[in-house]
Each structure stands twice: as C-alpha cells, then as structure tokens.
Design a protein around this motif. Sequence first.
Motif, short mmCIF file in Angstrom:
data_model
loop_
_atom_site.label_atom_id
_atom_site.label_comp_id
_atom_site.label_asym_id
_atom_site.label_seq_id
_atom_site.Cartn_x
_atom_site.Cartn_y
_atom_site.Cartn_z
N VAL A 349 14.73 6.67 -6.85
CA VAL A 349 14.52 6.65 -5.40
C VAL A 349 13.59 7.80 -5.04
CG1 VAL A 349 15.61 6.86 -3.14
CG2 VAL A 349 16.79 5.65 -5.00
N VAL A 350 12.42 7.46 -4.48
CA VAL A 350 11.44 8.47 -4.04
C VAL A 350 11.46 8.52 -2.52
CG1 VAL A 350 9.03 9.17 -4.08
CG2 VAL A 350 10.02 8.08 -6.09
N THR A 351 11.61 9.70 -1.98
CA THR A 351 11.58 9.89 -0.52
C THR A 351 10.57 10.98 -0.17
OG1 THR A 351 13.41 11.48 -0.72
CG2 THR A 351 13.99 9.19 -0.21
N PRO A 352 9.87 10.80 0.95
CA PRO A 352 9.89 9.57 1.76
C PRO A 352 9.14 8.45 1.06
CG PRO A 352 8.24 11.06 2.58
CD PRO A 352 8.94 11.81 1.49
N GLU A 353 9.29 7.23 1.59
CA GLU A 353 8.55 6.10 1.05
C GLU A 353 7.09 6.20 1.54
OE1 GLU A 353 10.67 2.65 2.16
OE2 GLU A 353 12.39 3.09 0.85
N GLU A 354 6.36 5.10 1.50
CA GLU A 354 4.94 5.11 1.82
C GLU A 354 4.69 5.88 3.13
OE1 GLU A 354 1.28 1.96 2.56
OE2 GLU A 354 3.14 1.30 1.63
N THR A 401 -5.98 14.41 -1.06
CA THR A 401 -4.52 14.32 -1.25
C THR A 401 -4.07 12.88 -1.34
OG1 THR A 401 -4.29 16.36 0.05
CG2 THR A 401 -2.29 15.06 -0.31
N ALA A 402 -4.80 11.98 -0.69
CA ALA A 402 -4.40 10.57 -0.66
C ALA A 402 -4.42 9.98 -2.06
CB ALA A 402 -5.33 9.79 0.27
N GLY A 403 -3.51 9.04 -2.28
CA GLY A 403 -3.48 8.35 -3.56
C GLY A 403 -2.07 7.89 -3.90
N LEU A 404 -1.91 7.38 -5.15
CA LEU A 404 -0.62 6.86 -5.62
C LEU A 404 0.04 7.93 -6.48
CD1 LEU A 404 1.20 4.29 -5.67
CD2 LEU A 404 0.10 3.75 -7.88
N TYR A 405 1.22 8.37 -6.10
CA TYR A 405 1.98 9.38 -6.83
C TYR A 405 3.10 8.68 -7.60
CZ TYR A 405 -0.49 12.97 -4.21
OH TYR A 405 -1.46 13.78 -3.69
N VAL A 406 3.18 8.98 -8.91
CA VAL A 406 4.15 8.34 -9.79
C VAL A 406 5.17 9.37 -10.23
CG1 VAL A 406 4.53 7.12 -11.97
CG2 VAL A 406 2.49 6.63 -10.59
N ILE A 425 0.46 7.68 -0.69
CA ILE A 425 0.22 8.66 0.36
C ILE A 425 -1.17 8.43 0.93
CG2 ILE A 425 0.05 11.10 0.92
CD1 ILE A 425 2.87 10.18 0.25
N SER A 426 -1.24 8.27 2.24
CA SER A 426 -2.53 8.10 2.93
C SER A 426 -2.70 9.26 3.92
CB SER A 426 -2.58 6.78 3.68
OG SER A 426 -2.38 5.69 2.80
N VAL A 427 -3.97 9.68 4.12
CA VAL A 427 -4.29 10.78 5.04
C VAL A 427 -5.17 10.23 6.15
CG1 VAL A 427 -5.38 13.04 5.26
CG2 VAL A 427 -4.12 12.46 3.18
N ARG A 428 -4.69 10.37 7.42
CA ARG A 428 -5.42 9.85 8.57
C ARG A 428 -6.68 10.68 8.82
NH1 ARG A 428 -3.03 6.79 12.46
NH2 ARG A 428 -4.07 7.98 14.09
N GLY A 429 -7.74 9.97 9.26
CA GLY A 429 -8.98 10.64 9.60
C GLY A 429 -10.09 9.65 9.88
N THR A 486 -10.08 1.64 -2.09
CA THR A 486 -9.62 2.69 -2.98
C THR A 486 -8.45 3.40 -2.31
OG1 THR A 486 -11.08 4.40 -2.09
CG2 THR A 486 -11.99 2.97 -3.81
N ASP A 487 -7.92 4.43 -3.00
CA ASP A 487 -6.80 5.17 -2.42
C ASP A 487 -7.19 5.86 -1.12
OD1 ASP A 487 -5.14 4.40 -4.45
OD2 ASP A 487 -5.48 6.20 -5.66
N THR A 488 -8.48 6.23 -0.99
CA THR A 488 -8.89 7.05 0.15
C THR A 488 -9.92 6.39 1.05
OG1 THR A 488 -10.57 8.13 -1.21
CG2 THR A 488 -8.40 9.17 -1.09
N GLY A 489 -10.44 5.21 0.69
CA GLY A 489 -11.47 4.61 1.51
C GLY A 489 -11.91 3.26 1.01
N VAL A 490 -13.22 2.95 1.33
CA VAL A 490 -13.77 1.65 1.01
C VAL A 490 -15.13 1.84 0.37
CG1 VAL A 490 -14.48 -0.60 1.93
CG2 VAL A 490 -12.58 0.62 2.99
#
Length: 612
Positions: A349-354, A401-406, A425-429, A486-490
């Motif tokens: 169990v990973v918290t928080p989720e997405e 910082t954005a990306g998939l953490y395992v 994890i996504s970073v708004r901007g 991608t994890d951070t953009g397009v």
Amino acid sequence: VTYYSLPIDKSLWVDVFSAWAMVDVNMEDRVEVSLKGQAEISCIYTLKEPAKMIVWFTKSPGRDQSRKRVYYYDTLQKEIIDEGSEYAGRINFTHSHEPQNSRGSALLIINNVQLSDQKEYICTVHDVSTDSGEGHTLLQIFNSPSLPVIEGTHTGISVTAEEPSKVAHCKVDDGYPRPNITWYKDRFPLQQSNNEVKISESETTKANGLFTVESDLYIKPQRTDEDALFYCEVKYFVPGEVRMTESKKINITVHYPTTKVTVYVNPRNGLIKEGDTVEIRCEGNGNPQPVFSFTHNEEELSADNEMLLLENVKRSHSGTYVCQSIDFGEGIYAEDSVNITVHYLDQIVVTPEETVLNQGDDLPLTCNALSSLPTQTSWFKDGTWLGKGHVLVLHNASYDTAGLYVCQVTVSSLHELQKQNSVQISVRGKPKFTKEIEVGPVNKADRSVNLTCYAEGFPFPNITWTLSDQRTGQPVPVPEAENQMTDTGVISMISVRAMSELTAKCSAANELGTEEVSRKIEASCISSLTAGGGSGVIIAVLIICLLLIAILGSVLYFLYKKGKLPCGRSGKQDFTKQKASKDDIVMEMKSGKSEEAVLLQGVNGDKKSPTE
C-alpha cells in the motif's frame, strides 16, 4: 585247510583265510568310480607256476549271499564270459604271470559303470594241485549332484508368530550316494531347535537309482533377520574326497509392528511461502508400513496413506500436523507431529495514491506491506535506485520531480517473496519548452524531414503546429502530428517537405497558460540526389557543383574589376539568386532571436557545410 569261527570282522577273517590257504590272493577292499566311468579291479596272487584256473564272481548286497559267475579261465585255454550276465559287452579280463617273482595277476575292467554294478567282486585262483585262494573287493559308485536350487518364501514372515515360519526351500537332484543339505545364516550353520529353528528333509530315489533331496527351513525371525543372508550347502561324495556346493544367497521379508512414527516435511531445509507445494510424509519403524492418518488443528485430512500433499499453500495452512499409525493386527498405536509456518507478504500500500503537486511543494511517500518476516523496502524512479526505507520525501517539486515511483518490498530471509507497487506523481504548471524545434534526418524516399517539439506541463498541454510561407505569409497545410505522452509532458512530431522558405511554429497550451516556439526553414539549391544513387554519383555531383561555383566566382570577380558589375544589393541578387529546382532542396532553420543556418543531410545522408 581248517576253518575256525572267530569273533572278528569280515576283513580280518579274509586275511586269516588267505594266510592259511596255499594260494595267497590280495585285492583292495574298495574301488571307487564315478557313474558311467571305467572301473578296474585287480587280483594279485602268489604262485610259482601259472594258475590252473581263475574264476570271477559277484555277490550282491543284502540277504541274498549267493554268488554269480561272470568269468572263467583255465590252462586249457578255455575262457568263458557269461553272456547272460548284465556285464555282457561291458567287461574285459586280462591275466599274466611272472615266474621269477612267483607272482601272477588278473584284471577285471568294467566300462560305462552303472549303479547296478555296485556290489562285491570275488576273484578265485586255483593252482595245479587242489589248492585255491580268493580275494574280495567292494565297488563303490559315485555321481555328483546338480547345483542346489533355493527358493525363498514370497510372503513375509512375522516376528510375532508363535511357531517357526517357513523361510526357504532347497532342492538337489541326481546325487549318489545320498547328498546332505546344511542351512546357513550369514555363514553360520543352523541346527535343529524346537523353538527357534526347524529343518524338514525328504528324499526320493529315482528310477535310475539316483537321489533327489529336498529340505525346508523354518525359523522364528527377529527384526535383524531382514538384513540376513540365507543359503543352503550341499555336501556330496566323489571318488577319493568330499565336496561342497553352495546355493545363491537370499533375503527374507520380515514383518514386525510399528512402534515409532517420524514425520518429514519437504522442503526440509527451506522456508515455506504462500503458493508453494508442501509434502508431509509419515514413516513408521515397522514392516510393512501401517495405515496412517493426518490431522491439522484436530481436523482430519484426506491423504495418500503415508503422504499428505498441500498444494498452493496459504497462511491458513500453518499449524501443527499430527500423523498417527494404526496396526490393526497387533493393536499398536504410534504418532508424531510437526509444526509448519507458511510465510506471506501482503499487497503493498503506497500513500498517497496518484498525486498532483504544485511546483515547490514537498511530499512524503509511504510504502507499507504486512509480512510474517522482516522486510527491506527500496524506491526506484525510471529504473534508478533512489534509496531505502518505508518513507520517501520529495522536496521542492519541479517538472523533474514528476514521474512513476516504484516501491519494492523484499523479505530479507526469503528473496523469492517480493512485491512491487507504484504511484504516479505529476507537477502542475503552464507549458514549457525545454528544447527548440528539433530537425530529424532527411527521408531518402520522399526527401521529407521530421520536426519535433517537446513541451512540459500539467495538465498535459495540447500541441498545435502551424506552417507558413516566409515570402507570401500564406499558411501551408500541416500534416497530421504524432503525439506521445511522457511523465512530464508531450512530444509532438510532424513530417514536412520544404518546397520554399517556411516558418514552423509549435504551440503548447493548458489551463495554466500557453507557450510557443518557432523556427525558420529556408530552401536553397543543392545537387539533385536520387533515392537510389550511390556514393560515387554523390561525389561526382559535388565536384561538378564546386566547379560551377568556382567558375561563377571567377566571372563575377572579372566583371567587378572591369567596372561592369553594379555594387548594389539588387545587382548581387541578380547574379547569385538561382531558381531552386524541385528536387534540389536545402533547409535552413532559424530560431526567433538568433539565426542559425542548418543544412540538412542530402538524400543519401551526406552532410554539406553552410558555404556549400
């Protein structure tokens, strides 16, 4: 000659008789020969002159002591072999005399000796007077028996039986005289005993007179007798000696009750985890194995007698397993138990989720999993190890910082027990271009070129392409774009063919803002290159182009010196500007603030310098 009745044995009586007789006859007491062999019976007598008469008789053993003549000889050269006897055709006689030694001899030869030939043979010698003498020899026949054959009892024998049980049977054929059988256990002879050992023998006389002897061995076995070797030994007589032959050695099956039970778990030396297959075996110290039953937490289980198979085990299979043996014949019970633990690792169990962060935020990520054994936790991002521990703290969030953490959890003592979980994890901007529009290689087939732009941002921005002609300002149709998240953009890419000078613009927009980047693409003359041209053609075209440029430069310089060439910019354009052919294309990319000439690769991949 006077005969006296003396209390002595027969052989001594014969010696006394010979001593008193005028003719001294000497013969062996016994002649031994094998069946179907040749027997030679000699008769030695003492006479100064040749014997007047020699007569051979036989006397069969038993009550009938009558003699039967088989041969007659006298000095009148009369020789008679009794044709009516059983020896006809099988016997020969010889006799001789040595005057210098006052000694004579007679020899009886019997060929193809039969068992019926075993009897007493008498040689009678007469001299020229009325005196006579005789000698006696017993002919003993022998026949070696066949090899002994042993057969063990096919069913097991019990140590609890009250009487000795049959162990084996031994048989030997065609022996004469009667052979003897002796039983052995591990090289030690067995003797008859009322309570422990019993030996039963029987003999049969065949029609040919040979013996068949059979023997059965009975014993009260002990548990140790299951490893003992039993065999029979046959002792028989041959001429001049006694011989022995052994049978093959056999084991016997001993039955004894189970008094102790042992439980085994397979795998024996490894930890058990959920999903494994486990075998629990029960083994008693008796023979045969008794009936077993299994219970788990006092609940009876279905098993294949001595083995309990647990497939795809779960933690609920942990506990104490009891194996009990039941010997119905003896009424003996025995049991043993074993405790097994099925180890487990629950889902992570990973918290928080997405989660979506604002730039500059901090965020702790927590990873937990319930396990029966100590665990180790590791964090990864894009395959890169970040650290250990149940908590990972992200500081000062940015697009990087954005990306998939395992999160990976491993049981330290059981590495096969390992699980993973991840969180995005996504970073708004607002959109942000990290690079200028990139230009890919020229496609040899249609001489097109790929334009690529990459925009970061969250929510993911929408990418829009525009193309326009630099000279006319008119828009140019835009081919369909290929977009990849991608994890951070397009990442967005289009493929274009520059027939004239173009301006390419890539726009990225989301709810937080809009950003765009542009690049100029200029077309100029390059040598015409076909898609299938070889390197030799390319080199030739380049050389021709260089020569043309050199000639053109020379002409311009000559006109300039003569004063016939205008110095204005428009004049220079008249001489240098050439019409670009449809097949000869060079693209020049310019950024918004500083112009950078980028000469695209040729059709076949050759690069040109800006001066070319």
